[in-house]
Design a protein around this motif. Sequence first.
Motif, PDB file in Angstrom:
ATOM      1  N   GLY A  72       0.766  -1.233   0.000  1.00  0.00           N
ATOM      2  CA  GLY A  72       0.000   0.000   0.000  1.00  0.00           C
ATOM      3  C   GLY A  72       0.796   1.282   0.000  1.00  0.00           C
ATOM      4  O   GLY A  72       0.215   2.364   0.149  1.00  0.00           O
ATOM      5  N   PHE A  73       2.105   1.220  -0.219  1.00  0.00           N
ATOM      6  CA  PHE A  73       2.916   2.448  -0.202  1.00  0.00           C
ATOM      7  C   PHE A  73       2.472   3.411  -1.303  1.00  0.00           C
ATOM      8  O   PHE A  73       2.327   4.614  -1.067  1.00  0.00           O
ATOM      9  N   THR A  74       2.278   2.879  -2.511  1.00  0.00           N
ATOM     10  CA  THR A  74       1.883   3.747  -3.630  1.00  0.00           C
ATOM     11  C   THR A  74       0.496   4.324  -3.398  1.00  0.00           C
ATOM     12  O   THR A  74       0.257   5.510  -3.653  1.00  0.00           O
ATOM     13  N   LEU A  75      -0.419   3.514  -2.905  1.00  0.00           N
ATOM     14  CA  LEU A  75      -1.779   3.990  -2.652  1.00  0.00           C
ATOM     15  C   LEU A  75      -1.785   5.105  -1.612  1.00  0.00           C
ATOM     16  O   LEU A  75      -2.430   6.153  -1.821  1.00  0.00           O
ATOM     17  N   ARG A  76      -1.105   4.926  -0.517  1.00  0.00           N
ATOM     18  CA  ARG A  76      -1.116   5.949   0.542  1.00  0.00           C
ATOM     19  C   ARG A  76      -0.487   7.249   0.037  1.00  0.00           C
ATOM     20  O   ARG A  76      -0.971   8.341   0.358  1.00  0.00           O
ATOM     21  N   ALA A  77       0.572   7.137  -0.747  1.00  0.00           N
ATOM     22  CA  ALA A  77       1.181   8.349  -1.319  1.00  0.00           C
ATOM     23  C   ALA A  77       0.233   9.011  -2.307  1.00  0.00           C
ATOM     24  O   ALA A  77       0.156  10.239  -2.369  1.00  0.00           O
ATOM     25  N   ALA A  78      -0.495   8.208  -3.084  1.00  0.00           N
ATOM     26  CA  ALA A  78      -1.450   8.775  -4.034  1.00  0.00           C
ATOM     27  C   ALA A  78      -2.549   9.530  -3.303  1.00  0.00           C
ATOM     28  O   ALA A  78      -2.961  10.621  -3.721  1.00  0.00           O
ATOM     29  N   LEU A  79      -3.040   8.989  -2.202  1.00  0.00           N
ATOM     30  CA  LEU A  79      -4.076   9.660  -1.426  1.00  0.00           C
ATOM     31  C   LEU A  79      -3.574  10.987  -0.867  1.00  0.00           C
ATOM     32  O   LEU A  79      -4.346  11.940  -0.715  1.00  0.00           O
ATOM     33  N   PRO A 116     -12.983   6.860   0.931  1.00  0.00           N
ATOM     34  CA  PRO A 116     -14.043   6.856  -0.086  1.00  0.00           C
ATOM     35  C   PRO A 116     -13.547   7.115  -1.507  1.00  0.00           C
ATOM     36  O   PRO A 116     -14.269   6.845  -2.475  1.00  0.00           O
ATOM     37  N   ARG A 117     -12.331   7.619  -1.658  1.00  0.00           N
ATOM     38  CA  ARG A 117     -11.788   7.856  -2.986  1.00  0.00           C
ATOM     39  C   ARG A 117     -11.270   6.584  -3.648  1.00  0.00           C
ATOM     40  O   ARG A 117     -10.966   6.570  -4.848  1.00  0.00           O
ATOM     41  N   VAL A 118     -11.157   5.495  -2.873  1.00  0.00           N
ATOM     42  CA  VAL A 118     -10.488   4.276  -3.331  1.00  0.00           C
ATOM     43  C   VAL A 118     -11.499   3.219  -3.756  1.00  0.00           C
ATOM     44  O   VAL A 118     -12.464   2.929  -3.040  1.00  0.00           O
ATOM     45  N   ALA A 119     -11.269   2.634  -4.942  1.00  0.00           N
ATOM     46  CA  ALA A 119     -12.023   1.474  -5.409  1.00  0.00           C
ATOM     47  C   ALA A 119     -11.030   0.330  -5.600  1.00  0.00           C
ATOM     48  O   ALA A 119     -10.194   0.381  -6.506  1.00  0.00           O
TER      49      ALA A 119
END
Length: 218
Positions: A72-79, A116-119
């Motif tokens: 989840g490193f990329t996801l958390r940075a994207a958020l 809520p931004r994540v699917a």
Amino acid sequence: MRPWTERDRAQVPDGGELKLMQRGHEFSIMSGAIELMNSRRGGSEEQLAILAAKRLGEKSNARILIGGLGMGFTLRAALSHFPADSTIVVAELVPAVIAWAKGLLSDVHGESLTDPRVALQETDVAQSIARDGPFDAILLDVDNGPDGLSRAANDQLYTARGLAAAKVALSPGGLLAIWSSGPDAKFVNRLKQTGLIVEEIRVRAGGARHLIWVATKR
């Protein structure tokens, strides 16, 4: 020093096996004897999202596709770095990786999966590319880069055909960002042949040097 303990293992669809290892509060996902990711070293995976967000700018209602959930490193940075009104689709092929994220690795992932931004989709990212575009950014952290380790079918993403499909799935001015554990001159040439504008950026993860290619659609 505490020894590593195997917590779980999972078959990768169409080949390969992943192991989830733990030592104290540290986790590692392994493919055979090769470490694919570590909960203490995610700086280069974060840069995949950070570099893309900087280049995309403050585009409203941006649609982002992340190939590979991992830790989840990329996801958390994207958020943190894409605009707050962005939609972020995460395509993860291995069901166990999603189960680990919601279970053994829940402290590592934090609240990112309930944002809520994540699917989050249990699917091959190639299917998301073909089916769910257009995207303003596609971020690929699949396997170990163009030289796949855990699943031979992952290589298809990095063929001329796979790159052409990604280009079609990008909106005008959109970008394709790709993480790799090391250089690959043949792949860079193939990426340039798609007609995308290509940057090669070296990033660090602890003592290791990794690469990110950012390719922008004209």
